[in-house]
Scaffold this active site. Sequence first.
Site, PDB file in Angstrom:
ATOM      1  CB  CYS A   2       6.351   2.658  -0.857  1.00 37.65           C
ATOM      2  SG  CYS A   2       6.160   0.908  -0.565  1.00 37.65           S
ATOM      3  NE  ARG A  27       3.779   7.738  -2.376  1.00 36.07           N
ATOM      4  CZ  ARG A  27       3.476   8.063  -3.626  1.00 36.07           C
ATOM      5  NH1 ARG A  27       2.730   9.124  -3.860  1.00 36.07           N
ATOM      6  NH2 ARG A  27       3.910   7.344  -4.630  1.00 36.07           N
ATOM      7  CD1 TRP A  74      -0.534  -0.307   1.062  1.00 33.92           C
ATOM      8  CD2 TRP A  74       0.297  -1.441  -0.679  1.00 33.92           C
ATOM      9  NE1 TRP A  74      -1.548  -1.076   0.540  1.00 33.92           N
ATOM     10  CE2 TRP A  74      -1.068  -1.779  -0.527  1.00 33.92           C
ATOM     11  CE3 TRP A  74       1.020  -2.041  -1.697  1.00 33.92           C
ATOM     12  CZ2 TRP A  74      -1.714  -2.679  -1.369  1.00 33.92           C
ATOM     13  CZ3 TRP A  74       0.372  -2.944  -2.545  1.00 33.92           C
ATOM     14  CH2 TRP A  74      -0.980  -3.245  -2.372  1.00 33.92           C
ATOM     15  CG  ASN A 100       6.969   3.914  -4.531  1.00 37.75           C
ATOM     16  OD1 ASN A 100       6.227   2.934  -4.555  1.00 37.75           O
ATOM     17  ND2 ASN A 100       6.625   5.084  -5.025  1.00 37.75           N
ATOM     18  N   GLY A 101       8.053   0.710  -5.473  1.00 36.71           N
ATOM     19  CA  GLY A 101       7.882   0.077  -6.787  1.00 36.71           C
ATOM     20  C   GLY A 101       8.045  -1.426  -6.650  1.00 36.71           C
ATOM     21  CD  GLU A 487     -16.831   6.892  -4.970  1.00 39.95           C
ATOM     22  OE1 GLU A 487     -16.362   5.932  -5.609  1.00 39.95           O
ATOM     23  OE2 GLU A 487     -16.160   7.542  -4.167  1.00 39.95           O
ATOM     24  CE  LYS A 491     -14.944   6.718  -0.920  1.00 38.36           C
ATOM     25  NZ  LYS A 491     -14.610   6.860  -2.273  1.00 38.36           N
ATOM     26  CD  GLU A 494     -12.538   3.617  -0.392  1.00 33.74           C
ATOM     27  OE1 GLU A 494     -11.524   3.150  -0.937  1.00 33.74           O
ATOM     28  OE2 GLU A 494     -13.111   4.631  -0.831  1.00 33.74           O
ATOM     29  CG  HIS A 510     -31.822  -9.774 -13.188  1.00 35.18           C
ATOM     30  ND1 HIS A 510     -32.712 -10.613 -13.819  1.00 35.18           N
ATOM     31  CD2 HIS A 510     -32.139  -8.524 -13.592  1.00 35.18           C
ATOM     32  CE1 HIS A 510     -33.524  -9.900 -14.587  1.00 35.18           C
ATOM     33  NE2 HIS A 510     -33.195  -8.620 -14.464  1.00 35.18           N
ATOM     34  CE  LYS A 609      -6.215  10.602  -1.802  1.00 36.09           C
ATOM     35  NZ  LYS A 609      -7.498   9.915  -1.978  1.00 36.09           N
TER      36      LYS A 609
HETATM   37  C1  G6P Z   1      -6.639   3.805  -4.776  1.00 39.30           C
HETATM   38  C2  G6P Z   1      -7.309   4.828  -3.888  1.00 39.30           C
HETATM   39  C3  G6P Z   1      -8.667   5.202  -4.463  1.00 39.30           C
HETATM   40  C4  G6P Z   1      -8.511   5.684  -5.894  1.00 39.30           C
HETATM   41  C5  G6P Z   1      -7.773   4.675  -6.759  1.00 39.30           C
HETATM   42  C6  G6P Z   1      -7.390   5.272  -8.108  1.00 39.30           C
HETATM   43  O1  G6P Z   1      -7.325   2.605  -4.730  1.00 39.30           O
HETATM   44  O2  G6P Z   1      -7.451   4.308  -2.575  1.00 39.30           O
HETATM   45  O3  G6P Z   1      -9.243   6.218  -3.676  1.00 39.30           O
HETATM   46  O4  G6P Z   1      -9.774   5.927  -6.431  1.00 39.30           O
HETATM   47  O5  G6P Z   1      -6.557   4.278  -6.125  1.00 39.30           O
HETATM   48  O6  G6P Z   1      -6.477   6.305  -7.879  1.00 39.30           O
HETATM   49  P1  G6P Z   1      -6.257   7.548  -8.825  1.00 39.30           P
HETATM   50  O7  G6P Z   1      -5.208   8.360  -8.121  1.00 39.30           O
HETATM   51  O8  G6P Z   1      -5.764   7.003 -10.131  1.00 39.30           O
HETATM   52  O9  G6P Z   1      -7.543   8.262  -8.964  1.00 39.30           O
END
Ligand code: G6P
Length: 614
Positions: A2, A27, A74, A100-101, A487, A491, A494, A510, A609
């Site tokens: 948010c 956000r 969000w 927000n929260g 990672e 990627k 997501e 396994h 994010k």
């Molecule tokens: C969200 C974002 C990710 C990020 C994660 C942790 O899920 O979409 O890209 O890696 O949060 O966020 P931070 O700001 O703590 O690295």
Amino acid sequence: MCGIVAYVGNKEAYPILIRGLKRLEYRGYDSAGIALLNDKELNIYKKQGKVSELEAFTINKNLKGNIGIGHTRWATHGLPNDVNSHPHFTTNKDIAIIHNGIIENYSTLKEELISRGYQFRSETDTEVIVHLIDDIMKTEKVDLVEAVRHALLSVTGAYALVVISNKHPDTLIAARKSSPLVVGIGKENEFYLASDATPIVEYTKQVVYLNDEEIAILDRNSGLKIVHLSKEEKTPYIQELELHLEALEKGGFEHFMLKEIFEQPKTIHDCFRGRLNTEQGWVNLGGLKDYHQKLLNANRLIFVACGTSWHAAQVGEYLIEELARINVEVEYASEFRYRNPIINEQDVVIAISQSGETADTLAALELAKSKGATIIGICNVVGSSISRITDAGSYTHAGPEIGVASTKAFTAQVTILTLLALLLANKKGTVSAAKFHEIISELENIPKKVKEILDKNNLIKEIATQYKDAKNALYLGRGSSFPVALEGALKLKEISYIHAEGYPAAEMKHGPIALIDEEMPVFVIATKGTSYEKVVSNIQEVKARKGKIIAIVTEGDEQVKSMADHIIEIPDTNEHLVPLLATIPFQLLSYHISVMRGCNVDQPRNLAKSVTVE
Ligand code: G6P
């Protein structure tokens, strides 16, 4: 999670709010809304979907007003529809709020308010606060600021919020606890408010970061006043923003993600600039200078992080254990905090976070601190909550990352962790001078080598066309390339919504091997180094089951080339630095697949994010 923006001054508020919401859309983008106050009339417009939909909806509406609030959501409580969008308002529309929260005790408060005759329009936790404020004003006969304060004393949970009222046409009231809020100070009692500085930077560089449990009263006649929930008055601490507007623009790229991928030669360089010297043979992280002994003598270093940052921590574990021979553990912040971890004063807990605001990571740090551990932060966002509560830390200096899928922040985090491993190893004497020198001089070559990989973008795009319709994908790696595989899989899933899993290459036998058929792309990191031959065997096993191999190999490799369906060559480098290079092709592959599938690259569905809820 948010985004909040607000303005009071003498300019038209609407364009400031809309531009701000666009900057904060990373956000959350389930819905957007604004409230504008004009001549004691409070007009509220809100709409499910992106800010552009709100903009379309507000065409031809009365958008006048020099004071207003805006929100991009969000969804946590209640569907992402128009009604649940913020702002929420009192029955008579005198007061509106954005939040927000999460208000954890909202259902108890809601029941109480319903029993007192309040009717709720939405399913949100937020609406409770606005009715509560109204109720307190009526029953306790206090003014709006006092009512906000009393209301906040009754709620538990996290909030950054802004209140606007048609009875106070010159004033905004804001407060925070666990969710970020920053005040921008413009000219002549003109104020901006936002979840981060990105909506503010084009108007002013003077900011005040609110602390937990502070209420800010922004009044265009009397100025800025900050009080603690306990009523104690606070002196605003004004800071100068270092953020530059260009960093928030796409700069000619089609998407922020692509721009951020291509920025990596620079961001990796910015991250180690001034922190190493090959001639004199040192590595230094200024923010940690008083904590070297603490780190060297630590019982354990415990990394806490989420998402991509957790993958960076995994790379850090390999590097620090291998080079500095210090015991490292990597924990999901959300798991760590709820399993009564054994921590004491000898432990150092290191949070890795791009945003510096992730709720679980923050809470994990607070827990560790309460148990006496030293807490350290590795953050990208300057002035973020984690950077402010930690004993010490290092910034990654990657600049604002706007694409929801993290790219340049990851390589910057890995760069810092490499520096940390080298620093500790050097001080502890666990690496020879020659090896130390070899790694730091090679680190200086990494930006150039990343650039060489980026130059293969067309080849990588071509490979992407062949796998864009895959339903599943496997990513394999060993050693410090295993977290790179994780990672890579993250990627892909997501931003393109293809199911993908990362595995240590040897673990494939396994379980995941059962999934392999001619439809399954298997992305493998098979660069020269300790596990090379073993990974080659794993590739054979995939081939024997007709899986498709896309291998990242060291330039000049012939063996894997003869087995793989596609290879992407990366420049030869020191084995410890491979994660910084091997991750780049995976970023580009995911990017192109996402574009080809017509997905929203920068704002993938359901994600945000900055995750400021648990
Ligand atoms: C969200 C974002 C990710 C990020 C994660 C942790 O899920 O979409 O890209 O890696 O949060 O966020 P931070 O700001 O703590 O690295």
